[in-house]
Structures are given as structure tokens and as C-alpha cells.
Design a protein around this motif. Sequence first.
Motif, short mmCIF file in Angstrom:
data_model
loop_
_atom_site.label_atom_id
_atom_site.label_comp_id
_atom_site.label_asym_id
_atom_site.label_seq_id
_atom_site.Cartn_x
_atom_site.Cartn_y
_atom_site.Cartn_z
N LEU A 189 4.95 1.56 -13.20
CA LEU A 189 5.21 0.48 -12.14
C LEU A 189 5.55 1.13 -10.92
O LEU A 189 5.94 0.40 -10.03
CB LEU A 189 6.74 -0.28 -12.78
N ILE A 190 5.37 2.42 -11.02
CA ILE A 190 5.52 3.18 -9.66
C ILE A 190 4.46 2.66 -8.74
O ILE A 190 3.36 2.78 -8.80
CB ILE A 190 5.26 4.58 -9.87
N ALA A 191 5.07 2.22 -7.47
CA ALA A 191 4.21 2.11 -6.25
C ALA A 191 3.11 1.07 -6.52
O ALA A 191 1.71 1.12 -6.08
CB ALA A 191 3.69 3.13 -5.83
N SER A 192 3.49 0.07 -7.59
CA SER A 192 2.26 -0.78 -7.96
C SER A 192 2.76 -2.22 -7.69
O SER A 192 3.84 -2.69 -7.54
CB SER A 192 1.97 -0.52 -9.38
N SER A 193 1.93 -3.08 -7.36
CA SER A 193 2.11 -4.60 -7.14
C SER A 193 1.03 -5.45 -7.70
O SER A 193 -0.04 -4.89 -7.77
CB SER A 193 2.26 -4.94 -5.57
N ASP A 232 3.15 12.88 4.71
CA ASP A 232 3.94 12.97 3.45
C ASP A 232 5.25 12.39 3.60
O ASP A 232 5.79 11.70 2.62
CB ASP A 232 4.17 14.50 3.30
N ASN A 233 5.98 12.41 4.84
CA ASN A 233 7.03 11.77 5.06
C ASN A 233 7.06 10.45 4.86
O ASN A 233 7.75 9.69 4.43
CB ASN A 233 7.57 11.96 6.46
N ALA A 234 5.82 9.74 5.41
CA ALA A 234 5.65 8.39 5.21
C ALA A 234 5.44 7.65 3.97
O ALA A 234 5.83 6.57 3.72
CB ALA A 234 4.29 7.78 6.28
N GLU A 235 5.10 8.60 2.98
CA GLU A 235 4.68 7.93 1.71
C GLU A 235 5.03 8.69 0.42
O GLU A 235 4.80 8.04 -0.52
CB GLU A 235 2.96 8.10 1.84
N ARG A 236 5.76 9.40 0.52
CA ARG A 236 6.35 10.30 -0.64
C ARG A 236 7.66 9.88 -1.34
O ARG A 236 7.85 9.96 -2.50
CB ARG A 236 6.22 11.79 -0.30
N VAL A 237 8.72 9.84 -0.45
CA VAL A 237 10.10 9.50 -0.96
C VAL A 237 10.19 7.82 -1.31
O VAL A 237 10.09 7.14 -0.59
CB VAL A 237 11.04 9.95 0.15
N ALA A 238 10.31 7.87 -2.69
CA ALA A 238 10.42 6.57 -3.13
C ALA A 238 11.76 5.71 -2.70
O ALA A 238 12.95 6.62 -2.34
CB ALA A 238 10.41 6.51 -4.63
N LYS A 291 4.07 10.68 -4.81
CA LYS A 291 2.84 11.23 -4.91
C LYS A 291 2.80 12.18 -6.33
O LYS A 291 1.61 11.94 -7.02
CB LYS A 291 2.43 12.24 -3.68
N ARG A 292 3.95 12.73 -6.70
CA ARG A 292 3.69 13.45 -7.95
C ARG A 292 4.28 12.61 -9.00
O ARG A 292 3.60 13.13 -10.18
CB ARG A 292 4.79 14.37 -7.70
N SER A 338 6.84 20.36 -4.95
CA SER A 338 6.26 20.08 -6.14
C SER A 338 6.92 20.66 -7.03
O SER A 338 6.91 20.25 -8.42
CB SER A 338 4.81 20.66 -6.28
N LYS A 339 8.10 21.25 -6.89
CA LYS A 339 9.01 21.83 -8.03
C LYS A 339 9.76 20.77 -8.38
O LYS A 339 10.54 19.86 -7.87
CB LYS A 339 9.81 22.89 -7.03
#
Length: 427
Positions: A13-17, A257-263, A285-286, A300-301
Motif C-alpha cells: 500500500l506504500i505510496a500507491s493509489s 529527497d526532501n520532497a519525496e522520501r518522508v512518508a 524510497k527505501r 539508508s541506515k
Amino acid sequence: MKTQHAAALSLALIASSASFAAPDEAHNDGLILPKGFEVTVVHEGVGLARHIAIRDNGDIYITTHQLAFLGFDPAKRIGIVALRDTNGDHKADVVQTFSDNDGTGIAIYQGMLYVSDDVGVYRYRFDGNELIPKQPRETVISDFPLERMHADKTFTFDNDGHLYVNVGAPSNSCQQQDRAPGSMGQDPCPLLDHYGGIWRFDATKLGQTPKDGTRYASGMRNTIALTWNTEVNALYAVIHGRDQLDTIFPKLFTAQDNAERVAEEFHRVGEGANYGWPYAYFDLKRGYRVVAPEYGGDGSKRAQAGKYPDPLVAFPAHWAPNDILFYNGKNFPASYRGGAFIAFHGSWNRAPLPQAGYRVVFVPMKNGKPSGKWQTFADNFTGGPIPDNNPGKSRSRPIGLAVDAEGALYIVDSVKGRIWRVTYRGS
């Protein structure tokens, strides 16, 4: 008086519609909705609106709020807006304001109107069918510290007489110097003693202060979207993710990265659970939770396994979830029953990428868990690209949700306070 469910399903379900219903090409007051749905404009605009509550008799109540960081002007305070439809056309023909309350949270509980501002929760009793409550305001909780950041005290009620209050953290990531480039995080974060979580109180007791509450959950940066799911008897929330990865740690993260990575994280909130802020965030992203750079992360950690729950759904970054409700009405098709509607107010810091969010989404649910992919339910609040990529220039921004006795969904805009009533007219 003035006039953690299964990881496989989570990852799926992550980032999907998905399109839950084919979009109708005909717009409803500029909004795009699934086929068979239509809009009535209840009111053209009541001002700087926030959340909405609807009484059993159909009367509508809306909080208004001047955000402190935008420059608070007491002379422009609106208070609580009360609206009544007297002829059955679902359009407000009586509109009045009352109270000097300036805040976000609002709900009807045991026939009383509960509201909040940045430092407390209050209630009004009704004597009968009056639109404006005649009884004076009663203080349920007072003396939350006044903060300029993440101060909204939104709230909800369970089935057993408890009141749950969001106490956002007045910080981005609990740095030694907030939002300063390269500043490391405080470990342990002292803010978590009194902020960054959900506190539980007695819903009916007057004269409480924060010390009378119990911390129900922690590690939540700010949780304006908060509700109780009566079907499964559990608390649910959608959490605002952190900001400024690139400006604080430019050697590790780009603007993209800032625009797209933090859910923005949708959770079933368990008593005593910790959801990771400020030490970690769920990385889109990860596809897993990573250690925040202020606490030794490198993008990535992985965070410690099993320490923080994964979200039920990980929504795109910076969409700003500001309200949530579970639909139990009878007007919409059966496929909507028990599902969650979430209002995304829209981003302010995705630049240079276009700002995003500005929509109401639907998550199908079964037995308290997502049962399919989320879909955009109501869209085009901005009317197209936002001028200068500036959210302050957006035509409208959805912020509040409610359902009336007939099962219609109400959506409130924060820019001018426009109110829409969505009904299903399909076969």
C-alpha cells in the motif's frame, strides 16, 4: 455573542493509489469526484475554517483559526461559525458566529459541542434546539503551553468516556538548534516528556490540566488527523512527517529527497506505542523506516527492527494530513462502508518540485485494516497548478471532514471556508 498490520500488506500500500471508481468528467463546483457523486455548495465561505461537526438536527459548526506563524491579528478573530438549513435544500440560510475561540478541533459528544484552541479543550451545552448554545463555555482542559509550531489540539472520543488529545512537538526533529544546518539531535529528546504524542483524559470531567492526562502514545511529530474507529474500537491517526532533509543535511540529501522520501504515516494507534519521531522516519524510497540524520542516519541506515510500527499506509511526503473519518453512512455505495476518508491540506515545502496533496483520499478498510489500495476521492481543489508554486495562492485547500445523518460527506476548505456536501446519485 456574535451574529501494525502485516508487513506485506503495508508495503503493497506504500505510496500507491487506485481508481476506486471511474472519475466523472463533469466537475462539481470545480471538484473532480468518482462517477455517480455530486456536490452541493453548503456555503460560499465562512472564513479561515478548520474542522467541522454536525449536530443530530443537521446544524453545522466550524472552527476558525488564525495560525500564529502567519501573523495573528486578534481583531480578525472569527470564532465558531454555526450554520442552519431551514428549507431542506442543504444550503445554509442562517449563518451566525459566536465565541472568541480560535482553534481547530471540534466534535459533538453526548449532545454537547466540544472545541479546542492551542492551549485547551472546552465545551458548550445546548438547552434545546437553539443554533447558538445559550449556556456559557465550560473548560475541560486548560494550560497546555502556548507554542508557535504544531500547536493544534485536535481531539477525539472513544466508546468508554475518554478524550484523546494531539499534543504536537514544537520542533522539526528535536535538534540542539531547531532547523539549523548540521545541528544534531537531542538524545533523549526532552520534548517527548510533554509533547509529540497523544494524551488521554476523562471526556466529561471539567477543570483538567495536562498533568491530569495519561500519555497514550509517543513519537508522533504532529497528529492533526485523529479519530476513533467505533467499528473496531481503536484509535487511528495520520501523522505529519518531518521537513527539510536537504537544507539541514545537504551532503546527504537533495531537494528531491526532501520532497519525496518522508512518508505521511497512517496508523492504528496502540496504547504505549512509540512511532519513531524524532529518531526515525518511514522512507518512501527505501520502503522501510530509517534513522534520521540528526541521530546518525545516512539516508539508508535502518531503524532498530521491531522498535517502531510500520504504517498501515505510507502516503507521499508533505501532503499534510489534517483530518480523517471512517465512513459508516448509508448514502455511499457499500464498498465505502467502514473505509477511511483523509483530507490532505497540501504541501508547502516540496520546491523546486510542484506542491502536492490538496485532495481527499479514500482507504478501503476491513476489520480495521486496509483491504485495498487507496484512491483519490476528491481532487482539483487548487484548480490547476498553484501560482508561483506558493500554497498561499491555492484556490482552496481541504482541511475538515464530517458525515451527516443522511450519509453525505462534508468537506471544508481552509482558504475561504467554502463548504461542500458530497452525495452519491448513481445507481
